[in-house]
Design an enzyme around this catalytic site. Structure first.
Site, PDB file in Angstrom:
ATOM      1  N   LYS A 114       0.891  -1.277  -0.318  1.00 34.00           N
ATOM      2  CA  LYS A 114      -0.268   0.064   0.503  1.00 34.00           C
ATOM      3  C   LYS A 114       0.705   1.339  -0.074  1.00 34.00           C
ATOM      4  O   LYS A 114       1.653   1.245   0.465  1.00 34.00           O
ATOM      5  CB  LYS A 114      -1.295  -0.403   1.314  1.00 34.00           C
ATOM      6  CG  LYS A 114      -2.230   0.808   0.695  1.00 34.00           C
ATOM      7  CD  LYS A 114      -2.580  -0.010   0.521  1.00 34.00           C
ATOM      8  CE  LYS A 114      -4.552   1.003   0.611  1.00 34.00           C
ATOM      9  NZ  LYS A 114      -5.590  -0.134  -0.383  1.00 34.00           N
TER      10      LYS A 114
HETATM   11  P1  NAD Z   1     -12.527   7.549  -2.673  1.00 38.51           P
HETATM   12  O1  NAD Z   1     -11.803   8.716  -2.563  1.00 38.51           O
HETATM   13  O2  NAD Z   1     -13.062   7.104  -4.454  1.00 38.51           O
HETATM   14  O3  NAD Z   1     -14.101   8.342  -1.821  1.00 38.51           O
HETATM   15  C1  NAD Z   1     -13.913   8.337  -0.337  1.00 38.51           C
HETATM   16  C2  NAD Z   1     -15.180   8.826   0.114  1.00 38.51           C
HETATM   17  O4  NAD Z   1     -14.801   8.712   1.599  1.00 38.51           O
HETATM   18  C3  NAD Z   1     -15.414  10.403  -0.202  1.00 38.51           C
HETATM   19  O5  NAD Z   1     -17.276  10.282  -0.867  1.00 38.51           O
HETATM   20  C4  NAD Z   1     -15.574  11.038   0.912  1.00 38.51           C
HETATM   21  O6  NAD Z   1     -16.185  11.645   0.995  1.00 38.51           O
HETATM   22  C5  NAD Z   1     -15.956   9.876   1.771  1.00 38.51           C
HETATM   23  N1  NAD Z   1     -15.165  10.397   3.369  1.00 38.51           N
HETATM   24  C6  NAD Z   1     -13.411  10.403   3.287  1.00 38.51           C
HETATM   25  N2  NAD Z   1     -13.713  11.170   4.560  1.00 38.51           N
HETATM   26  C7  NAD Z   1     -14.915  10.889   5.505  1.00 38.51           C
HETATM   27  C8  NAD Z   1     -16.124  11.097   6.436  1.00 38.51           C
HETATM   28  N3  NAD Z   1     -14.744  11.423   7.738  1.00 38.51           N
HETATM   29  N4  NAD Z   1     -17.457  10.917   6.631  1.00 38.51           N
HETATM   30  C9  NAD Z   1     -18.071  10.291   5.684  1.00 38.51           C
HETATM   31  N5  NAD Z   1     -16.970  10.123   4.683  1.00 38.51           N
HETATM   32  C10 NAD Z   1     -15.334  10.265   4.127  1.00 38.51           C
HETATM   33  O7  NAD Z   1     -12.337   6.028  -2.419  1.00 38.51           O
HETATM   34  P2  NAD Z   1     -12.686   4.751  -2.431  1.00 38.51           P
HETATM   35  O8  NAD Z   1     -11.677   4.373  -3.588  1.00 38.51           O
HETATM   36  O9  NAD Z   1     -14.426   4.746  -2.892  1.00 38.51           O
HETATM   37  O10 NAD Z   1     -12.247   4.090  -0.769  1.00 38.51           O
HETATM   38  C11 NAD Z   1     -12.781   4.148  -0.076  1.00 38.51           C
HETATM   39  C12 NAD Z   1     -12.647   2.953   1.055  1.00 38.51           C
HETATM   40  O11 NAD Z   1     -12.783   1.933   0.364  1.00 38.51           O
HETATM   41  C13 NAD Z   1     -11.329   2.886   1.710  1.00 38.51           C
HETATM   42  O12 NAD Z   1     -11.338   2.553   2.525  1.00 38.51           O
HETATM   43  C14 NAD Z   1     -10.526   2.109   0.298  1.00 38.51           C
HETATM   44  O13 NAD Z   1      -9.160   2.013   0.943  1.00 38.51           O
HETATM   45  C15 NAD Z   1     -11.038   1.334   0.149  1.00 38.51           C
HETATM   46  N6  NAD Z   1     -11.432   0.210  -1.012  1.00 38.51           N
HETATM   47  C16 NAD Z   1     -11.202   1.263  -2.206  1.00 38.51           C
HETATM   48  C17 NAD Z   1     -11.272  -0.255  -3.424  1.00 38.51           C
HETATM   49  C18 NAD Z   1     -10.995   0.745  -4.997  1.00 38.51           C
HETATM   50  O14 NAD Z   1     -10.933  -0.320  -5.993  1.00 38.51           O
HETATM   51  N7  NAD Z   1     -10.757   1.827  -4.567  1.00 38.51           N
HETATM   52  C19 NAD Z   1     -10.551  -1.103  -3.529  1.00 38.51           C
HETATM   53  C20 NAD Z   1     -11.112  -1.617  -1.709  1.00 38.51           C
HETATM   54  C21 NAD Z   1     -11.002  -1.210  -0.727  1.00 38.51           C
END
Ligand code: NAD
Length: 490
Positions: free
Chosen positions: A176
């Site tokens: 990561k």
């Molecule tokens: P992203 O940046 O596209 O979205 C993140 C979201 O979280 C946004 O809507 C943001 O407003 C919200 N957020 C941030 N801080 C917040 C708070 N304090 N309260 C409420 N909402 C809040 O990110 P993503 O790619 O959708 O990733 C989200 C989660 O999923 C992370 O934990 C990431 O590690 C995990 N994840 C992502 C992927 C991927 O393919 N993108 C794969 C596996 C896991």
């Protein structure tokens, strides 16, 4: 202090230069780039109110970094990850020496690099890449751009990637990375320079057969394309086209896979469907709420719509909204694209953080950051199932409360593995110069994630443990076998 109160009563923007903090209060909306640049440590909902004497703000105003830290950073994610490892080790009596290896990360890289801003000044930034384990294949894991990124978080997330790839049986290890920035502070051109300079600083510590980054929080296909281009530009011309798989989650034109953008959400929905099938639960008309409406949250919400389920509440960094009659996930996604967040969405009512968590629904999908389900918020939850889209959304206390309340959990390392599974497909397509159709991607994803789901379910039954521990056991089992077969060099 008095001055601030006065100005606030008049409904004006408030500006304070108190000793410790500079505070800027907005009654509506998110501050623009230039305004945010000028005032760091923005605060309107956190404890600093007592410092500056600002009244509690209206619901729905923009939330500061400090407030986010308060919600999400109560415990060390890495400590939680290690406790779970220890728990699984004790349940199945895994080899202690192998667990010792698993408790450590293999490589930790911290880079400090300069980037020229649009106005000509140079900013020093800090980036991380942690490689936890590559016994099963090249290191694999996302890159995150977020102000709260630190080595503890990246270490934990890298370790969780090793478990994830082991559970779903794909030939990758775990890694990561991230940069400690808020992308909203930078223009697109500056972000491009940041991504490129970070890639340059990482040098040969990433590579298509060695360590393959992908999008995560606040990073996207465009950023992957810049990383890909920078990496390819730094190697010999005749080698370049053999390296397009140095990142996954790329735009399709640059070698990305169809179905990758929605893959994490699609995997979550496959898991929820399997859970519903196993429990004789009808998803038609079922209600769900989502925290985080970025890539993972919005795609999960949109794909759940096909099951006839009803999205009733959403929270993101800008605020929370609810409509018990249902929110159209596609319409909300469009709104978020145009306005930067769910705040002020006109077809739902603004609610605060506690009301959001206390909303009665069938399914809760946390898809924001880690530690959002703490002891306190888990007490508020009124759902049957938590399907963890985010990595590490539940802390230790939160987990205990969920278990006491008999709320079922599909744990992160299984539930959100759709992203890395389709990243694997993208990597394979690049290596073979192939382009798969969406049907092929989706059906292969379903097959892999459903069989991983079954392995975790069966382990939970066999060892009589919760699903989180069961998922950890499945991962450790595979890693232990590999280490036992190969031995420890020399
Ligand atoms: P992203 O940046 O596209 O979205 C993140 C979201 O979280 C946004 O809507 C943001 O407003 C919200 N957020 C941030 N801080 C917040 C708070 N304090 N309260 C409420 N909402 C809040 O990110 P993503 O790619 O959708 O990733 C989200 C989660 O999923 C992370 O934990 C990431 O590690 C995990 N994840 C992502 C992927 C991927 O393919 N993108 C794969 C596996 C896991």
């Amino acid at each position: 202090m008095e001055k601030h109160k006065q100005e606030n009563r008049q409904g004006l923007k408030l500006l304070s230069t108190s000793k410790e903090w500079k505070l800027l209060y907005y009654q509506h909306g998110r501050p623009g780039l230039e305004e945010r640049r000028k005032f760091k440590g923005l605060c309107n909902q956190c404890d600093l109110q007592s410092l500056c004497g600002l009244p509690k703000p209206e619901i729905g105003v923009w939330r500061c970094e400090h407030f986010r830290a308060k919600i999400f950073k109560k415990s060390s994610l890495h400590k939680n990850v290690l406790k779970l490892l220890e728990k699984a080790q004790n349940v199945n009596n895994f080899d202690r020496d192998i667990c010792k290896i698993m408790a450590e990360t293999m490589n930790e890289l911290v880079v400090h690099f300069p980037v020229t801003m649009n106005d000509g000044h140079v900013k020093m930034l800090t980036g991380y890449r942690v490689q936890h384990n590559n016994a099963l294949g090249p290191f694999k894991g996302g890159l995150r751009f977020h102000p709260m990124v630190d080595i503890d978080e990246i270490r934990a997330l890298a370790t969780m990637m090793t478990w994830k790839t082991a559970i779903v049986n794909i030939p990758f290890g775990g890694a990561k990375g991230g940069i400690q920035i808020d992308p909203a502070d930078f223009s697109p051109k500056e972000l491009e320079r940041i991504a490129r300079r970070f890639t340059f600083a990482l040098g040969n510590n990433i590579g298509p057969e060695y360590d393959i980054p992908a999008p995560d929080v606040n990073t996207n296909p465009q950023i992957m394309a810049w990383i890909q281009d920078t990496y390819m530009s730094t190697i010999a011309p005749d080698e370049r086209n053999r390296c397009i798989h140095v990142v996954t989650g790329k735009p399709i034109e640059s070698g990305g896979s169809v179905g990758r953008e929605k893959a994490t959400g699609q995997g979550i929905v496959f898991c929820i469907e399997k859970w519903a099938q196993d429990h004789g639960f009808n998803l038609k008309g079922a209600t769900y709420m989502v925290q985080g409406y970025g890539n993972v949250g919005s795609w999960t919400a949109r794909l759940m719509k096909k099951n006839g389920s009803k999205l009733i509440a959403v929270e993101d960094v800008t605020g929370a909204v609810r409509n018990k009659e249902g929110i159209d996930p596609d319409d909300l996604a469009q709104y978020v694209k145009e306005h930067g967040g769910v705040v002020d969405y006109p077809k739902a009512q603004a609610i605060d953080h506690e009301v959001f968590f206390n909303t009665k629904a069938d399914i809760f999908i946390p898809a924001a950051l880690e530690n959002s389900i703490s002891g306190d918020t888990a007490e508020l939850l009124n759902v049957k199932l938590v399907a963890e889209g985010a990595n590490g959304p539940t802390d230790e206390e939160g987990d205990k409360v969920l278990q006491r309340k008999n709320i079922e959990v599909i744990p992160d390392i299984l539930c959100n593995s759709g992203g890395v599974i389709v990243s694997y497909f993208e990597w394979l397509q690049n290596k073979r110069s192939e382009f798969w159709e969406l049907d092929e991607v989706d059906s292969k994803l379903k097959k892999i994630i459903v069989s991983a789901y079954e392995r975790v379910r069966d382990a939970a039954e066999k060892y009589k443990v919760d699903w989180r521990t069961a998922a950890q056991i499945v991962a450790l089992y595979r890693l232990e076998m590999v280490y036992k077969e190969r031995g420890i060099f020399p």
